[in-house]
Motif scaffolding. Structure first.
Motif, PDB file in Angstrom:
ATOM      1  N   GLY A 209      74.209  53.033  68.034  1.00  0.00           N
ATOM      2  CA  GLY A 209      73.166  53.314  69.006  1.00  0.00           C
ATOM      3  C   GLY A 209      71.773  52.926  68.592  1.00  0.00           C
ATOM      4  N   ALA A 210      71.611  52.246  67.461  1.00  0.00           N
ATOM      5  CA  ALA A 210      70.285  51.868  66.993  1.00  0.00           C
ATOM      6  C   ALA A 210      69.796  50.605  67.695  1.00  0.00           C
ATOM      7  CB  ALA A 210      70.310  51.635  65.486  1.00  0.00           C
ATOM      8  N   PRO A 211      68.485  50.468  67.870  1.00  0.00           N
ATOM      9  CA  PRO A 211      67.942  49.164  68.268  1.00  0.00           C
ATOM     10  C   PRO A 211      67.906  48.261  67.043  1.00  0.00           C
ATOM     11  CG  PRO A 211      66.159  50.754  68.019  1.00  0.00           C
ATOM     12  CD  PRO A 211      67.437  51.501  67.765  1.00  0.00           C
ATOM     13  N   VAL A 212      68.354  47.016  67.177  1.00  0.00           N
ATOM     14  CA  VAL A 212      68.477  46.100  66.044  1.00  0.00           C
ATOM     15  C   VAL A 212      67.641  44.851  66.296  1.00  0.00           C
ATOM     16  CG1 VAL A 212      70.064  44.668  64.691  1.00  0.00           C
ATOM     17  CG2 VAL A 212      70.786  46.943  65.472  1.00  0.00           C
ATOM     18  N   LEU A 213      66.910  44.428  65.277  1.00  0.00           N
ATOM     19  CA  LEU A 213      66.160  43.169  65.319  1.00  0.00           C
ATOM     20  C   LEU A 213      66.612  42.298  64.161  1.00  0.00           C
ATOM     21  CD1 LEU A 213      63.870  41.200  66.129  1.00  0.00           C
ATOM     22  CD2 LEU A 213      62.317  42.608  64.738  1.00  0.00           C
ATOM     23  N   ALA A 214      67.034  41.073  64.450  1.00  0.00           N
ATOM     24  CA  ALA A 214      67.375  40.093  63.420  1.00  0.00           C
ATOM     25  C   ALA A 214      66.288  39.020  63.406  1.00  0.00           C
ATOM     26  CB  ALA A 214      68.740  39.468  63.690  1.00  0.00           C
ATOM     27  N   CYS A 215      65.600  38.884  62.268  1.00  0.00           N
ATOM     28  CA  CYS A 215      64.549  37.882  62.101  1.00  0.00           C
ATOM     29  C   CYS A 215      65.157  36.673  61.406  1.00  0.00           C
ATOM     30  CB  CYS A 215      63.396  38.451  61.273  1.00  0.00           C
ATOM     31  SG  CYS A 215      62.735  40.013  61.899  1.00  0.00           S
ATOM     32  N   VAL A 216      65.119  35.510  62.048  1.00  0.00           N
ATOM     33  CA  VAL A 216      65.888  34.356  61.594  1.00  0.00           C
ATOM     34  C   VAL A 216      65.165  33.064  61.953  1.00  0.00           C
ATOM     35  CG1 VAL A 216      68.141  35.482  61.820  1.00  0.00           C
ATOM     36  CG2 VAL A 216      67.142  34.325  63.777  1.00  0.00           C
ATOM     37  N   SER A 217      65.613  31.960  61.344  1.00  0.00           N
ATOM     38  CA  SER A 217      65.224  30.639  61.823  1.00  0.00           C
ATOM     39  C   SER A 217      66.050  30.320  63.063  1.00  0.00           C
ATOM     40  CB  SER A 217      65.462  29.583  60.745  1.00  0.00           C
ATOM     41  OG  SER A 217      66.846  29.478  60.440  1.00  0.00           O
ATOM     42  N   ALA A 218      65.634  29.295  63.802  1.00  0.00           N
ATOM     43  CA  ALA A 218      66.230  29.052  65.117  1.00  0.00           C
ATOM     44  C   ALA A 218      67.727  28.756  65.048  1.00  0.00           C
ATOM     45  CB  ALA A 218      65.492  27.916  65.825  1.00  0.00           C
ATOM     46  N   ASN A 276      68.025  50.966  72.556  1.00  0.00           N
ATOM     47  CA  ASN A 276      69.065  51.550  71.720  1.00  0.00           C
ATOM     48  C   ASN A 276      70.406  50.903  72.051  1.00  0.00           C
ATOM     49  OD1 ASN A 276      67.431  53.539  70.392  1.00  0.00           O
ATOM     50  ND2 ASN A 276      67.363  54.647  72.325  1.00  0.00           N
ATOM     51  N   GLY A 277      71.121  50.495  71.008  1.00  0.00           N
ATOM     52  CA  GLY A 277      72.410  49.855  71.216  1.00  0.00           C
ATOM     53  C   GLY A 277      72.324  48.419  71.673  1.00  0.00           C
ATOM     54  N   GLN A 298      57.162  46.674  67.552  1.00  0.00           N
ATOM     55  CA  GLN A 298      57.750  47.653  68.460  1.00  0.00           C
ATOM     56  C   GLN A 298      58.670  48.629  67.735  1.00  0.00           C
ATOM     57  OE1 GLN A 298      55.688  46.929  71.432  1.00  0.00           O
ATOM     58  NE2 GLN A 298      57.569  47.830  72.219  1.00  0.00           N
ATOM     59  N   LEU A 299      59.221  48.187  66.598  1.00  0.00           N
ATOM     60  CA  LEU A 299      60.236  48.988  65.908  1.00  0.00           C
ATOM     61  C   LEU A 299      59.753  49.564  64.582  1.00  0.00           C
ATOM     62  CD1 LEU A 299      63.340  46.665  66.435  1.00  0.00           C
ATOM     63  CD2 LEU A 299      62.741  48.711  67.720  1.00  0.00           C
ATOM     64  N   ARG A 300      58.593  49.174  64.131  1.00  0.00           N
ATOM     65  CA  ARG A 300      58.122  49.545  62.790  1.00  0.00           C
ATOM     66  C   ARG A 300      58.153  51.056  62.551  1.00  0.00           C
ATOM     67  NH1 ARG A 300      54.548  47.190  59.036  1.00  0.00           N
ATOM     68  NH2 ARG A 300      54.065  45.475  60.451  1.00  0.00           N
ATOM     69  N   THR A 301      57.770  51.856  63.545  1.00  0.00           N
ATOM     70  CA  THR A 301      57.668  53.298  63.360  1.00  0.00           C
ATOM     71  C   THR A 301      58.899  54.057  63.852  1.00  0.00           C
ATOM     72  OG1 THR A 301      56.533  53.523  65.495  1.00  0.00           O
ATOM     73  CG2 THR A 301      55.154  53.203  63.531  1.00  0.00           C
ATOM     74  N   ASP A 302      59.944  53.337  64.253  1.00  0.00           N
ATOM     75  CA  ASP A 302      61.160  53.967  64.770  1.00  0.00           C
ATOM     76  C   ASP A 302      62.163  54.151  63.637  1.00  0.00           C
ATOM     77  OD1 ASP A 302      63.443  54.783  66.052  1.00  0.00           O
ATOM     78  OD2 ASP A 302      63.424  53.219  67.589  1.00  0.00           O
ATOM     79  N   ALA A 303      62.356  55.397  63.217  1.00  0.00           N
ATOM     80  CA  ALA A 303      63.264  55.657  62.096  1.00  0.00           C
ATOM     81  C   ALA A 303      64.707  55.321  62.426  1.00  0.00           C
ATOM     82  CB  ALA A 303      63.154  57.122  61.671  1.00  0.00           C
ATOM     83  N   ASN A 304      65.030  55.207  63.705  1.00  0.00           N
ATOM     84  CA  ASN A 304      66.397  54.876  64.115  1.00  0.00           C
ATOM     85  C   ASN A 304      66.654  53.372  64.128  1.00  0.00           C
ATOM     86  OD1 ASN A 304      69.024  55.518  65.202  1.00  0.00           O
ATOM     87  ND2 ASN A 304      68.280  54.839  67.196  1.00  0.00           N
ATOM     88  N   ALA A 305      65.589  52.573  64.068  1.00  0.00           N
ATOM     89  CA  ALA A 305      65.716  51.126  64.226  1.00  0.00           C
ATOM     90  C   ALA A 305      66.201  50.455  62.943  1.00  0.00           C
ATOM     91  CB  ALA A 305      64.381  50.528  64.648  1.00  0.00           C
ATOM     92  N   LEU A 528      75.115  58.547  61.191  1.00  0.00           N
ATOM     93  CA  LEU A 528      76.557  58.683  61.326  1.00  0.00           C
ATOM     94  C   LEU A 528      77.046  57.838  62.483  1.00  0.00           C
ATOM     95  CD1 LEU A 528      76.884  62.587  61.081  1.00  0.00           C
ATOM     96  CD2 LEU A 528      77.050  60.940  59.211  1.00  0.00           C
ATOM     97  N   ARG A 529      78.264  57.282  62.348  1.00  0.00           N
ATOM     98  CA  ARG A 529      78.901  56.589  63.454  1.00  0.00           C
ATOM     99  C   ARG A 529      80.197  57.295  63.777  1.00  0.00           C
ATOM    100  NH1 ARG A 529      82.910  52.875  64.501  1.00  0.00           N
ATOM    101  NH2 ARG A 529      82.523  51.479  66.252  1.00  0.00           N
ATOM    102  N   LEU A 530      80.316  57.816  65.019  1.00  0.00           N
ATOM    103  CA  LEU A 530      81.523  58.507  65.439  1.00  0.00           C
ATOM    104  C   LEU A 530      82.655  57.520  65.657  1.00  0.00           C
ATOM    105  CD1 LEU A 530      79.983  61.031  67.989  1.00  0.00           C
ATOM    106  CD2 LEU A 530      80.767  61.531  65.686  1.00  0.00           C
TER     107      LEU A 530
END
Length: 551
Positions: A209-218, A276-277, A298-305, A528-530
């Motif tokens: 359920g976390a928001p995910v950011l992947a920083c990558v080359s193209a 989320n998710g 947008q995600l820097r301060t989100d402990a769930n991110a 945790l992941r159910l």
């Protein structure tokens, strides 16, 4: 005829090689540059007094260390040959690169660009054909065929390669006729483990359920989106994957349509990516600028991110903020064993090692039954001279006899080099999806996330806790009303009894146990992941957790 090679950037990455072909054209030497990496030059190498001119540049793929100097090397009206896929994205790649690197003459480069997907005549007696190379979307090697009286001499420049596919593009074949192998010697023994761990980390977090950011080359971003989109489809998970900015542009230019992947090249609101998710993929590799920086804020301060930075190595990741960060080095090269297998399959007269220096190049010396060139200077070295192959001046007579006894020195009889009589595999993307063939350990992923081939289940569904509760409520209600629809008699349960039953049902449901896996426990945050889904809960709900480790 005479064939020589020369490093064009020996003090750089040594991925750029100049091939010369003498006596194909009267009074002129034909020169072909393979790749134009950092510091690559031809002005200092070509001898104008000897009528040496640049005939073509062959670009193997759109990674910075292979195209950075294109604007400084093009001259003499030489075309830049690349696969149709690399040609389609190069303008966007160069435009994005200008913001961070010393990229010059981009308009002139684009004007010279020529898509190549079949045998192409450079001059009379010299043809070239791209071959698939894995490594990255659109990457290729180049097979040269040089006319020598009634036979052809062949040279394969692999560029960066893998035997694995890359986002649907096939890997390097090993059934081509090759006399000279210009071999990229870069290797990586841990790519498959790293790639699998990367996909595992992202999948765990996003399914939790976390928001995910992947920083990558193209190109790496496109490859990761391809993996994730097809893997989620395999395990029947509906996870939104949104590509931002330059990554989205390259994805669109290459014509991908991957399940659940959406490209958004231009955006005003970074918040549209953060959910989320859901997964956002953007560049550059470290979020210090561009799209990835805007999304990271947008995600820097989100402990769930969860923010993952996928680099080519040598770059310090950003670790500030309350979000969880991770970094991976994405270096898609073959193992040493695969390199050895490729050389053994081709069995060339010459193996010219490029893209390696010092000990990395020296380990190839005397490794094969071929003339091995692991030079580290800008000298010109002769491979073929007027009818015969020539070995390095430093090899012994014993080595010469070994090479001549174990390799085919006679050349190749091709009736018509420009026709299909010399079959070369296509460099186009294939419609089939083979994640295992691209390096992912699907057994490991499926064991963790319950994947595998989906099979239609025709058996009736097992009752869930909610089904049981609904059934109990129905039973209680039915017992309170007779067949005529009138209230039941005093011997039947009344409303108070029904309420007590409902309370008991609610208590029982709240006491149900659900197994879970700890996926992160650091910096004061435990995730945790159910293992199974709980209905009627949403982000932000507070639950009581009773810990009971499972043996």
């Amino acid at each position: 005829m005479r064939i020589t090679y020369q490093h064009a950037n020996p003090r750089g990455g040594r991925e750029s090689t100049l091939l010369r072909f003498e006596e194909l054209i009267p009074d002129q030497t034909v020169a072909v540059l393979i790749d134009a990496g950092s510091g690559a030059t031809v002005d200092d190498l070509l001898d104008r007094s000897a009528d040496e001119y640049l005939t073509a540049v062959c670009l193997t793929h759109a990674h910075l260390d292979h195209y950075e100097s294109l604007g400084r090397v093009i001259q003499d009206g030489a075309p830049i040959l690349a696969t149709p896929s690399t040609t389609a994205i190069l303008e966007d790649v160069l435009a994005a690169g200008e913001a961070y690197y010393d990229i010059t003459e981009t308009e002139r480069v684009i004007d010279r660009l020529d898509a190549c997907d079949s045998w192409t005549r450079l001059v009379e007696g010299l043809h070239v054909h791209p071959v698939p190379a894995g490594h990255a979307p659109g990457a290729c090697g180049f097979l040269f065929a040089v006319r020598d009286d009634d036979v052809y001499r062949t040279i394969l420049a692999t560029g960066d390669f893998t035997r694995r596919g890359a986002a649907g593009y096939p890997g390097l074949p090993t059934d081509l006729p090759v006399d000279v192998l210009v071999l990229t010697g870069a290797t990586n023994s841990s790519f498959e483990a790293t790639a699998t761990e990367l996909v595992t980390s992202i999948t765990e977090r996003v399914l939790a359920g976390a928001p995910v950011l992947a920083c990558v080359s193209a190109l790496t971003g496109v490859q990761i989106a391809y993996w994730l989109g097809h893997y989620f489809d395999r395990i029947d998970e509906r996870v939104p994957i949104r590509l931002a900015g330059h990554v989205a542009n390259v994805y669109d230019r290459l014509g991908y349509e991957v399940p659940a992947v959406e490209s958004i090249p231009v955006f005003d609101d970074p918040g549209q990516f953060v959910e989320n998710g859901a997964i956002a993929i953007a560049g550059p590799e470290v979020p210090v600028g561009g799209s990835s920086s805007r999304l990271f804020e947008q995600l820097r301060t989100d402990a769930n991110a969860f923010v993952v930075q996928v680099t080519g190595g040598g770059t310090d990741p950003v670790t500030s903020g309350r979000c969880t960060t991770a970094d991976f080095v994405f270096s898609n090269h073959p193992t040493r064993e695969v390199v050895d297998d490729v050389v053994a399959a081709y069995d060339p007269v010459h193996a010219v090692i490029v893209h390696q220096r010092n000990d990395g190049a020296d380990r190839f010396t005397d490794r094969y039954d071929s003339y091995v060139w692991a030079t580290d200077d800008a000298d010109e070295y002769c491979l073929f001279d007027r009818g015969g192959w020539t070995g390095p001046p430093w090899v012994s007579e014993r080595t010469v006899r070994t090479v001549e006894a174990n390799t085919d020195m006679t050349g190749h009889l091709f009736q018509d080099i420009s026709s299909s009589s010399v079959p070369v595999p296509t460099v186009e993307r294939t419609p089939s999806v083979d994640l295992t063939g691209e390096g992912l350990h699907l057994d490991s992923l499926d064991e963790r996330f319950g994947g595998g081939e989906s099979v239609a289940d025709t058996s009736p569904p097992s009752p869930t806790a909610d089904d049981a509760a609904e059934s109990a409520v129905d039973d209680a209600a039915e017992s309170a009303v007779d067949d005529a629809g009138e209230p039941a008699d005093e011997g039947s349960p009344g409303l108070a009894d029904i309420e007590r039953r409902l309370d008991a049902i609610e208590t029982r449901l709240r006491a149900d146990e659900f197994e879970a896996r700890v996926i992160d426990a650091q910096d004061g945050v435990t995730l945790l992941r159910l293992d199974e889904e709980i209905d009627d809960v949403s982000h932000g709900d507070r639950l009581t957790v009773s810990l009971s480790p499972i043996e």
